[in-house]
Design a protein around this motif. Structure first.
Motif, mmCIF file in Angstrom:
data_model
loop_
_atom_site.group_PDB
_atom_site.id
_atom_site.type_symbol
_atom_site.label_atom_id
_atom_site.label_comp_id
_atom_site.label_asym_id
_atom_site.label_seq_id
_atom_site.Cartn_x
_atom_site.Cartn_y
_atom_site.Cartn_z
ATOM 1 N N GLY A 102 -35.516 -18.813 -0.987
ATOM 2 C CA GLY A 102 -36.527 -17.952 -1.597
ATOM 3 C C GLY A 102 -36.151 -17.543 -3.002
ATOM 4 N N ARG A 136 -36.758 -20.477 -5.283
ATOM 5 C CA ARG A 136 -38.198 -20.649 -5.560
ATOM 6 C C ARG A 136 -38.675 -19.657 -6.610
ATOM 7 N NH1 ARG A 136 -39.883 -19.299 -0.968
ATOM 8 N NH2 ARG A 136 -40.597 -17.211 -1.536
ATOM 9 N N ARG A 137 -38.255 -18.406 -6.485
ATOM 10 C CA ARG A 137 -38.676 -17.390 -7.448
ATOM 11 C C ARG A 137 -38.101 -17.650 -8.837
ATOM 12 N NH1 ARG A 137 -37.825 -14.359 -2.770
ATOM 13 N NH2 ARG A 137 -35.702 -13.785 -3.417
ATOM 14 N N ASP A 164 -38.884 -25.409 -4.318
ATOM 15 C CA ASP A 164 -38.969 -24.657 -3.070
ATOM 16 C C ASP A 164 -38.277 -25.446 -1.952
ATOM 17 O OD1 ASP A 164 -39.516 -23.003 -0.989
ATOM 18 O OD2 ASP A 164 -41.678 -23.358 -0.969
#
Length: 271
Positions: free
Chosen positions: A30, A33-34, A39
Motif C-alpha cells: 500500500g 502504491r501511494r 501496485d
C-alpha cells in the motif's frame, strides 16, 4: 510457546506468523502504491498461495506412501509442509511476476521481502523465547492392564510419546494410525499416554474401537501435560535416546508427519 492458547482454542504459531507476514507485506504494498511505484498488492495473495501449495506438494511427494488417498493429501491439519520448497517457490514467483510486470520490479520484491523478513524474525524470536524442554521426568506411570513403567527406563532408545484423551476428536482420528505404527515401528518406541482419565474408560474406548496399542500408560493427574507445558490435545513428543525432547507436535498427526518426526529422531546424534 509451541502454540497460542485462547480459551479452548489451540492455535499453532506457524499459520499466525504467516498471517502476520502477509499483513505487513500488504501494508508495504500500500505504501508503494501511494508513492507511485506501482501496485504490488494483487500479486501478494497468489504468491502466498503458490508458496503454500509448493510446500505442501513437496512434502506429500516425499511421503507419498503415507497418503493413501487424494483427500488425505489435501488434509493440511497435519501441518505437513516443506519450508524450503515454499520459500523457493515464493522467490521464483516474485522474480517471474516482476519480470512480467516492469512497473513492479522494485515494489513487489520490496513488499514481499518485508513480509518474509517479518516471518523469519518472528520465528526467530519464538525460538529464542522457547524455554528449554525438560527431559523425561523421574516418575512411573501405570500401564493399562497392570504394572507400571518408569519413564526413565525409556532412555537409550528414541521414543514417541503421544498425549491424548478419549474425548478429543483429533486424538480419536489419529489413534488407529499410531496404534498400527507402534506395532510396526522398529528402533523407535511409540507409547500412548492417556491424560486424566480412569483406566476403565480408556479400556472401554479401546475395546469399542477395536484398537490394541502395545503400550498405553495412564497419567491420571496430567503430570506430563504440566511437565512439558503442552497447550492442548493431542500433543506428540519426539524424544531422542538421551531423554530430551527433539520436537513437539501440537495437533493431529498423519502417517506422513509421524514418519517425518521418526526420521528426524533416527538422524539425531543422541539416537
Amino acid at each position: 510457546m509451541d502454540a497460542l492458547r485462547l480459551g479452548p482454542l489451540v492455535l499453532p504459531w506457524g499459520p499466525l506468523v504467516l498471517a502476520l507476514g502477509y499483513t505487513v507485506a500488504m501494508f508495504a504494498a500500500g505504501a508503494a502504491r501511494r508513492a507511485g511505484r506501482g501496485d504490488p498488492e494483487p500479486a501478494l495473495l497468489p504468491l502466498l498461495v503458490l508458496a503454500l501449495v509448493a510446500a505442501r506438494l513437496a512434502f506429500v511427494l516425499q511421503h507419498l506412501a503415507d497418503y493413501p488417498t487424494a483427500l488425505s493429501m489435501l488434509d493440511i491439519r497435519d501441518r505437513g509442509f516443506d519450508a524450503w520448497a515454499g520459500w523457493l517457490a515464493g522467490l521464483l514467483g516474485v522474480a517471474f511476476w516482476a519480470w512480467r510486470r516492469p512497473a513492479l520490479r522494485r515494489s513487489l520484491p520490496a513488499s514481499a521481502a518485508t513480509g518474509a523478513a517479518v516471518v523469519l524474525a518472528a520465528l526467530g524470536l519464538l525460538q529464542l523465547a522457547q524455554p528449554p524442554r525438560p527431559p523425561l521426568p523421574a516418575i512411573s506411570l501405570p500401564r493399562l492392564g497392570g504394572g507400571e513403567l518408569a519413564l526413565q527406563s525409556l532412555r537409550g532408545r528414541p521414543v514417541v510419546l503421544n498425549l491424548w484423551a478419549t474425548w478429543c476428536p483429533p486424538c480419536r482420528r489419529e489413534l488407529p494410525m499410531l496404534a498400527q505404527a507402534a506395532r510396526r515401528e522398529q528402533g523407535v518406541r511409540i507409547v500412548l499416554v492417556d491424560e486424566g482419565e480412569p483406566a476403565a474408560r480408556v479400556a472401554d474406548f479401546l475395546r469399542r474401537e477395536n484398537l490394541a496399542p502395545p503400550e498405553v500408560l495412564l497419567d491420571a493427574h496430567n503430570v506430563l501435560m504440566a511437565h512439558y507445558r503442552a497447550p492442548g490435545f493431542p500433543t506428540t513428543l519426539f524424544i531422542a535416546a538421551d531423554g530430551r525432547v527433539q520436537r513437539m507436535h501440537i495437533g493431529e498427526l498423519s502417517a506422513a508427519t509421524l514418519a517425518q518426526g521418526v526420521a528426524e529422531l533416527r538422524r539425531s546424534p543422541a539416537s
